[in-house]
Design a protein around this motif. Structure first.
Motif, PDB file in Angstrom:
ATOM      1  N   HIS A  80      43.750  38.610  35.136  1.00 47.01           N
ATOM      2  CA  HIS A  80      44.294  39.469  36.106  1.00 47.01           C
ATOM      3  C   HIS A  80      45.976  38.403  35.905  1.00 47.01           C
ATOM      4  O   HIS A  80      45.991  40.104  36.956  1.00 47.01           O
ATOM      5  CB  HIS A  80      43.716  38.602  37.120  1.00 47.01           C
ATOM      6  CG  HIS A  80      42.297  38.137  37.159  1.00 47.01           C
ATOM      7  ND1 HIS A  80      41.310  37.016  37.968  1.00 47.01           N
ATOM      8  CD2 HIS A  80      41.119  38.585  37.072  1.00 47.01           C
ATOM      9  CE1 HIS A  80      40.478  37.290  37.974  1.00 47.01           C
ATOM     10  NE2 HIS A  80      40.155  37.928  37.110  1.00 47.01           N
TER      11      HIS A  80
ATOM     12  N   GLU B 298      47.903  33.546  39.831  1.00 49.28           N
ATOM     13  CA  GLU B 298      47.624  33.518  39.032  1.00 49.28           C
ATOM     14  C   GLU B 298      47.527  32.450  38.116  1.00 49.28           C
ATOM     15  O   GLU B 298      47.476  31.684  37.278  1.00 49.28           O
ATOM     16  CB  GLU B 298      46.962  34.845  38.392  1.00 49.28           C
ATOM     17  CG  GLU B 298      46.283  36.036  38.807  1.00 49.28           C
ATOM     18  CD  GLU B 298      44.562  35.587  38.963  1.00 49.28           C
ATOM     19  OE1 GLU B 298      44.204  34.502  38.308  1.00 49.28           O
ATOM     20  OE2 GLU B 298      44.246  35.949  39.639  1.00 49.28           O
TER      21      GLU B 298
ATOM     22  N   GLU C  55      41.223  34.072  34.003  1.00 44.88           N
ATOM     23  CA  GLU C  55      42.530  34.224  35.153  1.00 44.88           C
ATOM     24  C   GLU C  55      43.991  34.923  33.913  1.00 44.88           C
ATOM     25  O   GLU C  55      44.571  36.005  34.709  1.00 44.88           O
ATOM     26  CB  GLU C  55      43.242  33.125  34.954  1.00 44.88           C
ATOM     27  CG  GLU C  55      41.796  32.411  36.001  1.00 44.88           C
ATOM     28  CD  GLU C  55      41.178  32.657  37.214  1.00 44.88           C
ATOM     29  OE1 GLU C  55      41.723  33.900  37.421  1.00 44.88           O
ATOM     30  OE2 GLU C  55      40.444  31.962  37.889  1.00 44.88           O
TER      31      GLU C  55
ATOM     32  N   TYR D  89      42.697  41.382  45.663  1.00 47.52           N
ATOM     33  CA  TYR D  89      41.710  42.441  44.724  1.00 47.52           C
ATOM     34  C   TYR D  89      40.903  43.325  45.644  1.00 47.52           C
ATOM     35  O   TYR D  89      41.406  43.902  45.010  1.00 47.52           O
ATOM     36  CB  TYR D  89      41.486  41.805  43.469  1.00 47.52           C
ATOM     37  CG  TYR D  89      41.793  41.427  42.789  1.00 47.52           C
ATOM     38  CD1 TYR D  89      43.531  41.052  41.965  1.00 47.52           C
ATOM     39  CD2 TYR D  89      41.943  39.792  42.376  1.00 47.52           C
ATOM     40  CE1 TYR D  89      44.738  40.845  41.682  1.00 47.52           C
ATOM     41  CE2 TYR D  89      42.821  39.134  41.505  1.00 47.52           C
ATOM     42  CZ  TYR D  89      43.711  39.557  40.923  1.00 47.52           C
ATOM     43  OH  TYR D  89      44.758  38.980  40.103  1.00 47.52           O
TER      44      TYR D  89
ATOM     45  N   GLU E 113      36.356  37.077  40.108  1.00 41.73           N
ATOM     46  CA  GLU E 113      36.980  36.017  41.219  1.00 41.73           C
ATOM     47  C   GLU E 113      35.313  34.851  42.113  1.00 41.73           C
ATOM     48  O   GLU E 113      35.715  33.849  41.682  1.00 41.73           O
ATOM     49  CB  GLU E 113      37.710  36.243  41.948  1.00 41.73           C
ATOM     50  CG  GLU E 113      38.826  37.079  41.791  1.00 41.73           C
ATOM     51  CD  GLU E 113      40.560  35.431  41.151  1.00 41.73           C
ATOM     52  OE1 GLU E 113      39.577  35.314  40.358  1.00 41.73           O
ATOM     53  OE2 GLU E 113      40.747  35.912  40.711  1.00 41.73           O
TER      54      GLU E 113
HETATM   55 FE   FE2 Z   1      42.014  35.223  38.751  1.00 44.21          FE
END
Ligand code: FE2
Ligand code: PL3
Ligand code: FE2
Length: 251
Positions: free
Chosen positions: A169, A137, A166, A61, A82
């Protein structure tokens, strides 16, 4: 707005499903013995995979933010989550008295990691988002859902918190790809063709250890396909395109 509703709906659905499954498991006392050597041995690899996966997700990320500088704040927020996940899973291993096999985990991710790095160098944002925000993910979501049903109470609580993040994400990647679909479709399909088979391979590789943790391979695949297909549908692909993409896993 629509998006936030969607997340909530998905979580409600998922948590309903979990409640049903979990209570069945608990009623039948179907949980594995967390203290055996075989459980701990399998856990040393699975736990390492998760710890490494969370660390790499953080790094990815941060890397993605270099390709979308005006999203730096949002992506930094995702990256921080994370690291929190990583700390949580590290505590799960410690709680069971297991030392994570990080060498194994690094190798486990190396091919996918390499593909992400190449895409990053080339500035292929679509590929980076597909690898991290969709494939990894969705893999994490499927694994965590299955794990929650058979985890020790300490890890279960932690994993329940993690899986909610998650979805945020997955949703991040989904929304970007949806907005840019007209220009990124070709790259998306191509990147999927290369990287979905790697996810399938990783799933096969982890299946034996996962089964020692009472996690079923078919169930893992099923959960993965649900998250994956739902996301592609939200991005705006039609059924035929999704079927074609999913097929990359079996050829
Ligand atoms: Fe994640
Ligand atoms: C992204 O946020 C995280 C990426 C992590 C990838 C996880 C892969 C999971 C493999 C199977 C593990 C079962 C879960 C057990 C948890 C201790
Ligand atoms: Fe995570």
């Amino acid at each position: 707005m629509h998006n936030e509703l969607k997340i909530t709906d998905m979580q409600t659905l998922e948590s309903n499903k979990n409640t049903t499954k979990e209570s069945t498991d608990e009623n039948s006392l179907n949980l594995p013995d967390f203290t055996t050597d075989s459980y701990k041995d399998a856990y040393s690899r699975i736990n390492a995979i998760v710890i490494e996966g969370e660390q790499e997700a953080h790094d990815n990320y941060i890397s993605i933010a270099t390709l979308i500088p005006n999203e730096l704040e949002e992506l930094t927020k995702l990256a921080k989550m994370e690291l929190k996940h990583k700390r949580g899973f590290t505590a799960c291993g410690r709680n069971l008295g297991v030392e994570a096999d990080m060498v194994f985990a690094k190798k486990f991710f190396s091919k996918l990691h390499g593909n992400f790095q190449i895409a990053l160098e080339k500035g292929n944002l679509t590929t980076c988002l597909l690898i991290q925000a969709i494939l990894i993910e969705a893999f994490a979501i499927s694994a965590y859902h299955v794990y929650i049903r058979v985890a020790d109470p300490f890890a279960k609580k932690i994993t329940q918190g993690v899986v909610k993040d998650e979805y945020l994400h997955l949703n991040y990647g989904q929304e970007w790809l949806k907005e840019n679909l007209s220009t990124c479709k070709e790259e998306l399909m191509e990147a999927n063709k290369v990287n979905l088979p790697l996810i399938k391979k990783m799933l096969d590789e982890v299946a034996e250890d996962a089964s020692v943790l009472a996690m079923d391979r078919e169930e893992l695949m099923e959960e993965f396909m649900i998250a994956y297909q739902d996301t592609l549908l939200e991005i705006g692909l039609d059924n035929r395109e999704i079927a074609r993409m999913a097929m990359a896993a079996i050829v």
